[in-house]
Scaffold this active site. Sequence first.
Site, PDB file in Angstrom:
ATOM      1  N   THR A   1       7.711   2.062  -2.560  1.00  0.00           N
ATOM      2  CA  THR A   1       6.754   2.624  -3.506  1.00  0.00           C
ATOM      3  C   THR A   1       5.407   2.824  -2.818  1.00  0.00           C
ATOM      4  O   THR A   1       5.154   2.304  -1.728  1.00  0.00           O
ATOM      5  CB  THR A   1       6.589   1.699  -4.735  1.00  0.00           C
ATOM      6  OG1 THR A   1       5.798   2.357  -5.729  1.00  0.00           O
ATOM      7  CG2 THR A   1       5.938   0.391  -4.365  1.00  0.00           C
ATOM      8  N   GLY A   2       4.524   3.590  -3.455  1.00  0.00           N
ATOM      9  CA  GLY A   2       3.125   3.701  -3.038  1.00  0.00           C
ATOM     10  C   GLY A   2       2.922   4.198  -1.625  1.00  0.00           C
ATOM     11  O   GLY A   2       3.594   5.122  -1.155  1.00  0.00           O
ATOM     12  N   ILE A   3       1.965   3.572  -0.920  1.00  0.00           N
ATOM     13  CA  ILE A   3       1.590   3.979   0.432  1.00  0.00           C
ATOM     14  C   ILE A   3       2.772   3.896   1.382  1.00  0.00           C
ATOM     15  O   ILE A   3       3.004   4.789   2.203  1.00  0.00           O
ATOM     16  CB  ILE A   3       0.438   3.095   0.951  1.00  0.00           C
ATOM     17  CG1 ILE A   3      -0.774   3.160   0.016  1.00  0.00           C
ATOM     18  CG2 ILE A   3       0.046   3.503   2.374  1.00  0.00           C
ATOM     19  CD1 ILE A   3      -1.348   4.527  -0.176  1.00  0.00           C
TER      20      ILE A   3
ATOM     21  N   TYR B   1      -7.347 -12.747  -1.751  1.00  0.00           N
ATOM     22  CA  TYR B   1      -6.855 -11.436  -1.333  1.00  0.00           C
ATOM     23  C   TYR B   1      -7.717 -10.893  -0.193  1.00  0.00           C
ATOM     24  O   TYR B   1      -7.199 -10.417   0.830  1.00  0.00           O
ATOM     25  CB  TYR B   1      -6.866 -10.457  -2.506  1.00  0.00           C
ATOM     26  CG  TYR B   1      -6.548  -9.041  -2.089  1.00  0.00           C
ATOM     27  CD1 TYR B   1      -5.251  -8.679  -1.750  1.00  0.00           C
ATOM     28  CD2 TYR B   1      -7.551  -8.070  -2.005  1.00  0.00           C
ATOM     29  CE1 TYR B   1      -4.950  -7.385  -1.348  1.00  0.00           C
ATOM     30  CE2 TYR B   1      -7.252  -6.777  -1.603  1.00  0.00           C
ATOM     31  CZ  TYR B   1      -5.953  -6.438  -1.277  1.00  0.00           C
ATOM     32  OH  TYR B   1      -5.670  -5.163  -0.863  1.00  0.00           O
TER      33      TYR B   1
END
Length: 312
Positions: free
Chosen positions: A29-31, A182
Amino acid sequence: MTASKPAHWTTQDIPDQHGRTAVITGANTGIGFETAKALALRGAAVVLAVRDTDKGKRAAEEIALAAPTASVRVQRLDLSSLASVREAAGELRDAYARIDMLINNAGVMYTPQATTADGYELQFGTNHLGHFALTGLLLDRLPASPASRVVTVSSAGHRMGGPIDLDDLDWRTRPYDRTAAYGHSKLANLLFTYELARRLSADGPLAVAAHPGGSDTTGSRSAMAHSSAVTRAAFAAIRPLLLQSPERGALPVLRAATDPGVRGGEFYGPRGFQQSKGYPKVVRSSAQSYDRSLQGRLWTLSQDMTGVAFPA
């Protein structure tokens, strides 16, 4: 002579990738997905290293529709388990005598306090330690050439959270701050890349970092689900202004992985306002990320925590 670096680099600038193999973590998914698809369209064999193989198979089918002649493989990999990392690395070593690109993309963001299977803080353990171990276990499969790349995906959020505390990476002596945790995991990605770049031979492979800017991905939206109502409201307000599509967010990663003009230890991100969106270029990271003493200390700690020693 160093290749020129176009100001408006796009997927059209990716050189032919036939005969090359890319392993991309979190590529369902995504990047990660957009990176895998773009490389497959240019002829690369791509390995989607993912935790959920069902989602990985669906992503592989979608890539195959776009690039019918591409080789697309799904590899199970749970970066929050060092046993899984070792198992995946062993299977990849058996399958490939040569890996041209290792793209450390997968990650978790703003999660509630939790630990990995090995007892480490979840965001640091997944985003940094899992990729550190995977890289060490696969590094000798990358040819000694500047065209070979270890690309680790960091974030503009590496500046969040203040100084990283290497004596308390698991937040045992402080109240847990998931935003800071994070940020520190993404800072660790950069400290690792810069240290690895110095340790690698001048002949290659190259260690390079990238960040996607503000990308409107499933991961970023999921991260907001763990945030406060105020943060979610702010995110909704700025979303159209500062976020770009996953296809555009993948461009810094793709450039770091394929541009012949890339040099080891560079950091690629969007060229727009506050590196939030735009075409990819070399950008600067925080002053803390360039601290060589900090890089060396994290390297030693990471080897101790993972049990993975890099080849000389």
